[in-house]
Scaffold this motif. Structure first.
Motif, PDB file in Angstrom:
ATOM      1  N   ILE A 163     -59.818  -4.170  19.400  1.00 17.22           N
ATOM      2  CA  ILE A 163     -58.879  -5.072  18.745  1.00 17.22           C
ATOM      3  C   ILE A 163     -57.441  -4.616  19.032  1.00 17.22           C
ATOM      4  N   GLU A 164     -56.562  -5.565  19.266  1.00 19.26           N
ATOM      5  CA  GLU A 164     -55.141  -5.272  19.423  1.00 19.26           C
ATOM      6  C   GLU A 164     -54.537  -5.138  18.021  1.00 19.26           C
ATOM      7  N   ILE A 165     -54.728  -3.953  17.461  1.00 18.45           N
ATOM      8  CA  ILE A 165     -54.420  -3.716  16.050  1.00 18.45           C
ATOM      9  C   ILE A 165     -52.925  -3.816  15.768  1.00 18.45           C
ATOM     10  N   ILE A 166     -52.116  -3.333  16.678  1.00 25.53           N
ATOM     11  CA  ILE A 166     -50.664  -3.377  16.459  1.00 25.53           C
ATOM     12  C   ILE A 166     -50.195  -4.817  16.278  1.00 25.53           C
ATOM     13  N   ASP A 167     -50.665  -5.709  17.145  1.00 26.60           N
ATOM     14  CA  ASP A 167     -50.303  -7.127  17.015  1.00 26.60           C
ATOM     15  C   ASP A 167     -50.858  -7.716  15.716  1.00 26.60           C
ATOM     16  N   ALA A 168     -52.062  -7.276  15.337  1.00 25.91           N
ATOM     17  CA  ALA A 168     -52.663  -7.776  14.098  1.00 25.91           C
ATOM     18  C   ALA A 168     -51.825  -7.385  12.887  1.00 25.91           C
ATOM     19  N   LEU A 169     -51.318  -6.146  12.872  1.00 28.54           N
ATOM     20  CA  LEU A 169     -50.489  -5.701  11.757  1.00 28.54           C
ATOM     21  C   LEU A 169     -49.171  -6.471  11.699  1.00 28.54           C
ATOM     22  N   LYS A 170     -48.641  -6.802  12.865  1.00 28.54           N
ATOM     23  CA  LYS A 170     -47.428  -7.637  12.882  1.00 28.54           C
ATOM     24  C   LYS A 170     -47.710  -9.006  12.264  1.00 28.54           C
ATOM     25  N   GLU A 171     -48.898  -9.537  12.523  1.00 24.47           N
ATOM     26  CA  GLU A 171     -49.279 -10.825  11.955  1.00 24.47           C
ATOM     27  C   GLU A 171     -49.462 -10.715  10.440  1.00 24.47           C
ATOM     28  N   VAL A 172     -49.978  -9.573   9.984  1.00 28.12           N
ATOM     29  CA  VAL A 172     -50.095  -9.340   8.543  1.00 28.12           C
ATOM     30  C   VAL A 172     -48.709  -9.350   7.892  1.00 28.12           C
ATOM     31  N   VAL A 173     -47.757  -8.714   8.549  1.00 26.30           N
ATOM     32  CA  VAL A 173     -46.388  -8.688   8.032  1.00 26.30           C
ATOM     33  C   VAL A 173     -45.859 -10.117   7.891  1.00 26.30           C
ATOM     34  N   GLU A 174     -46.085 -10.919   8.920  1.00 15.87           N
ATOM     35  CA  GLU A 174     -45.556 -12.282   8.944  1.00 15.87           C
ATOM     36  C   GLU A 174     -46.238 -13.204   7.937  1.00 15.87           C
ATOM     37  N   LYS A 175     -47.574 -13.145   7.874  1.00 16.00           N
ATOM     38  CA  LYS A 175     -48.318 -14.120   7.098  1.00 16.00           C
ATOM     39  C   LYS A 175     -48.692 -13.681   5.692  1.00 16.00           C
ATOM     40  N   VAL A 176     -48.642 -12.365   5.436  1.00 19.71           N
ATOM     41  CA  VAL A 176     -49.056 -11.872   4.117  1.00 19.71           C
ATOM     42  C   VAL A 176     -47.935 -11.092   3.437  1.00 19.71           C
ATOM     43  N   GLU A 177     -47.448 -10.035   4.113  1.00 18.54           N
ATOM     44  CA  GLU A 177     -46.493  -9.134   3.469  1.00 18.54           C
ATOM     45  C   GLU A 177     -45.178  -9.829   3.119  1.00 18.54           C
ATOM     46  N   ASN A 178     -44.695 -10.691   3.992  1.00 14.00           N
ATOM     47  CA  ASN A 178     -43.384 -11.318   3.780  1.00 14.00           C
ATOM     48  C   ASN A 178     -43.472 -12.652   3.039  1.00 14.00           C
ATOM     49  N   LYS A 179     -44.671 -13.048   2.604  1.00 13.89           N
ATOM     50  CA  LYS A 179     -44.816 -14.310   1.884  1.00 13.89           C
ATOM     51  C   LYS A 179     -44.472 -14.139   0.405  1.00 13.89           C
ATOM     52  N   ALA A 229     -55.497 -19.854  -0.393  1.00 14.35           N
ATOM     53  CA  ALA A 229     -55.719 -18.754  -1.343  1.00 14.35           C
ATOM     54  C   ALA A 229     -54.514 -17.814  -1.389  1.00 14.35           C
ATOM     55  N   ASN A 230     -54.375 -17.111  -2.505  1.00 13.45           N
ATOM     56  CA  ASN A 230     -53.294 -16.162  -2.696  1.00 13.45           C
ATOM     57  C   ASN A 230     -53.833 -14.742  -2.533  1.00 13.45           C
ATOM     58  N   PHE A 231     -53.274 -13.985  -1.579  1.00 11.87           N
ATOM     59  CA  PHE A 231     -53.777 -12.645  -1.298  1.00 11.87           C
ATOM     60  C   PHE A 231     -52.750 -11.565  -1.647  1.00 11.87           C
ATOM     61  N   GLU A 232     -51.728 -11.943  -2.430  1.00 13.64           N
ATOM     62  CA  GLU A 232     -50.703 -10.965  -2.787  1.00 13.64           C
ATOM     63  C   GLU A 232     -51.296  -9.789  -3.571  1.00 13.64           C
ATOM     64  N   HIS A 233     -52.215 -10.083  -4.499  1.00 10.22           N
ATOM     65  CA  HIS A 233     -52.802  -9.013  -5.315  1.00 10.22           C
ATOM     66  C   HIS A 233     -53.624  -8.063  -4.446  1.00 10.22           C
ATOM     67  N   ASN A 234     -54.443  -8.617  -3.539  1.00  9.92           N
ATOM     68  CA  ASN A 234     -55.252  -7.771  -2.652  1.00  9.92           C
ATOM     69  C   ASN A 234     -54.361  -6.882  -1.784  1.00  9.92           C
ATOM     70  N   TYR A 235     -53.261  -7.457  -1.316  1.00  5.52           N
ATOM     71  CA  TYR A 235     -52.353  -6.677  -0.463  1.00  5.52           C
ATOM     72  C   TYR A 235     -51.684  -5.573  -1.278  1.00  5.52           C
ATOM     73  N   ASP A 236     -51.313  -5.894  -2.509  1.00  3.94           N
ATOM     74  CA  ASP A 236     -50.697  -4.896  -3.383  1.00  3.94           C
ATOM     75  C   ASP A 236     -51.650  -3.731  -3.636  1.00  3.94           C
ATOM     76  N   LEU A 237     -52.913  -4.034  -3.899  1.00  2.00           N
ATOM     77  CA  LEU A 237     -53.904  -2.981  -4.134  1.00  2.00           C
ATOM     78  C   LEU A 237     -54.087  -2.101  -2.899  1.00  2.00           C
ATOM     79  N   ALA A 238     -54.088  -2.720  -1.729  1.00  2.00           N
ATOM     80  CA  ALA A 238     -54.337  -1.985  -0.483  1.00  2.00           C
ATOM     81  C   ALA A 238     -53.157  -1.114  -0.066  1.00  2.00           C
ATOM     82  N   THR A 239     -51.973  -1.365  -0.654  1.00  2.00           N
ATOM     83  CA  THR A 239     -50.774  -0.633  -0.218  1.00  2.00           C
ATOM     84  C   THR A 239     -50.140   0.199  -1.329  1.00  2.00           C
ATOM     85  N   ARG A 240     -50.759   0.253  -2.500  1.00  2.00           N
ATOM     86  CA  ARG A 240     -50.165   1.019  -3.603  1.00  2.00           C
ATOM     87  C   ARG A 240     -50.023   2.495  -3.256  1.00  2.00           C
TER      88      ARG A 240
END
Length: 374
Positions: free
Chosen positions: A358-374, A325-336
């Motif tokens: 939850i280890e939130i800091i590590d989770a956000l790094k994973e978001v950067v890697e798998k969602v934000e930078n895609k 699935a493509n989550f670019e639009h959802n990420y854009d909405l969440a960060t506008r």
């Protein structure tokens, strides 16, 4: 004195109310909440649960606008909470409490809980004299019953219940995926409550909606039972245990409420066939490396970067479950109008208040890697 938990086992958790975006901000749709409140009461359900921090304090406003100003006080049971982040000393508590009464439009709370008690805030509650102040408020008629909501280990829960006999009820996170999950310890906390003969209130029975939106292979197992929605099995599972007096559901729409009310109106405990299906679902979910966020939003209050952390984690979890699935639009909405995951400064404020640990800091790094930078 026996505690009145209302007519049914289902309570309206006013934590995830219907919202709409207006001028870049999300606002509660009060007309829809009023419709839900009326439907709930009309069908014989009357337990409502709020807290000052829900919807950035506007859940209490919704209580007033949609419930207390429109229905007589003897028609509903209302629970509110004292949250540690809003007090610094003993003298803060009573004015805070009185403001809650005023905001909610009531003269007393049926139940008043020390909110989200953990090792991180318990000492603050003790140092601020919270237990004593709440007892005094009860003695003066502003509170009928005292309890706490709890997010920590069973061992720590037992330590508290040994010291505080005034605690009449405990609100615990309890659902079939967290039943034996080591970070939540649903079953172990339940067992401690039973040992000390405390009334039990269940929160997160559907784990923030996650158990109502199962991946395809798990969903098929529930659908093959042909007995109700995915949410129905999660809520009925939680309600099937002895000592459970109330199961809260954070319903976000009238349709969700109609579904919940339908299967809880004439409640039937989970049977053996259903339990076997649930156990299969647990096996499937445990095989997926998802982050156990319940979107409680406690992490948002202290984030200096204004990052919508629950949205970040939700997108990441969906990415793990539905890889194509493509989550670019959802990420854009969440960060506008909010921070990006990459803007995290690793202050740790979010991790210190997370009920799921939850280890939130590590989770956000994973978001950067798998969602934000895609």
């Amino acid at each position: 004195m026996s505690i009145n938990f209302g007519n049914k086992l289902l309570g309206f958790g006013m934590m995830r109310l219907p919202k709409v975006e207006k001028d870049g901000k999300e606002e509660i749709v009060y007309d829809k909440v009023s419709e839900m409140v009326d439907y709930f009461l009309d069908h014989g359900f009357n337990y409502f649960d709020t807290a000052h921090g829900y919807h950035q304090t506007f859940s209490e406003v919704a209580v007033n606008k949609c419930l207390s100003s429109r229905h007589s006080r003897d028609k509903y049971i209302l629970t509110n909470k004292l949250t540690a982040m809003y007090i610094d000393k003993k003298e803060d508590i009573e004015p805070f409490f009185m403001n809650q009464l005023k905001t909610c439009g009531v003269e007393y709370f049926d139940n008043y809980l020390l909110h989200s008690v953990t090792k991180n805030n318990y000492d603050k509650y003790v140092e601020c004299g919270a237990f004593e102040v709440v007892k005094s408020l009860k003695e003066r008629g502003f509170i009928k019953h005292i309890g706490m909501s709890f997010h920590d280990s069973a061992e720590f829960l037992e330590k508290i219940l040994k010291k505080h006999e005034e605690i009449e009820m405990v609100q615990i996170q309890f659902n079939y995926i967290d039943f034996n999950y080591k970070n939540v310890q649903s079953k172990a906390c339940y067992d401690v409550c039973r040992k000390y003969n405390k009334d039990i209130i269940i929160m997160e029975p559907v784990k923030g909606g996650k158990l109502a939106n199962l991946p395809a292979d798990a969903r098929k197992i529930i659908e093959d039972l042909k007995g109700g929605s995915m949410a129905s099995y999660a809520i009925r599972f939680a309600a099937s245990f002895e000592g459970v007096r109330m199961v809260l559901s954070g319903m976000s729409s009238l349709d969700e409420m109609k579904d919940n009310v339908a299967f809880m109106d004439d409640f039937k405990k989970i049977n053996d066939e259903e339990m076997k299906a649930i156990n299969k679902v647990v096996e499937i979910l445990n095989s997926i490396d998802i982050i156990p966020c319940t979107t409680c939003e406690y992490c948002l209050e202290g984030c200096p970067q204004n990052i919508l952390i629950p949205s970040m984690i939700s997108i990441l979890n969906q990415k793990k479950m539905y890889e194509t699935a493509n989550f670019e639009h959802n990420y854009d909405l969440a960060t506008r109008q909010n921070g990006k995951a990459s803007e995290c400064i690793e202050c740790g404020n979010c991790e210190s208040v997370c009920p799921q640990h939850i280890e939130i800091i590590d989770a956000l790094k994973e978001v950067v890697e798998k969602v934000e930078n895609k």
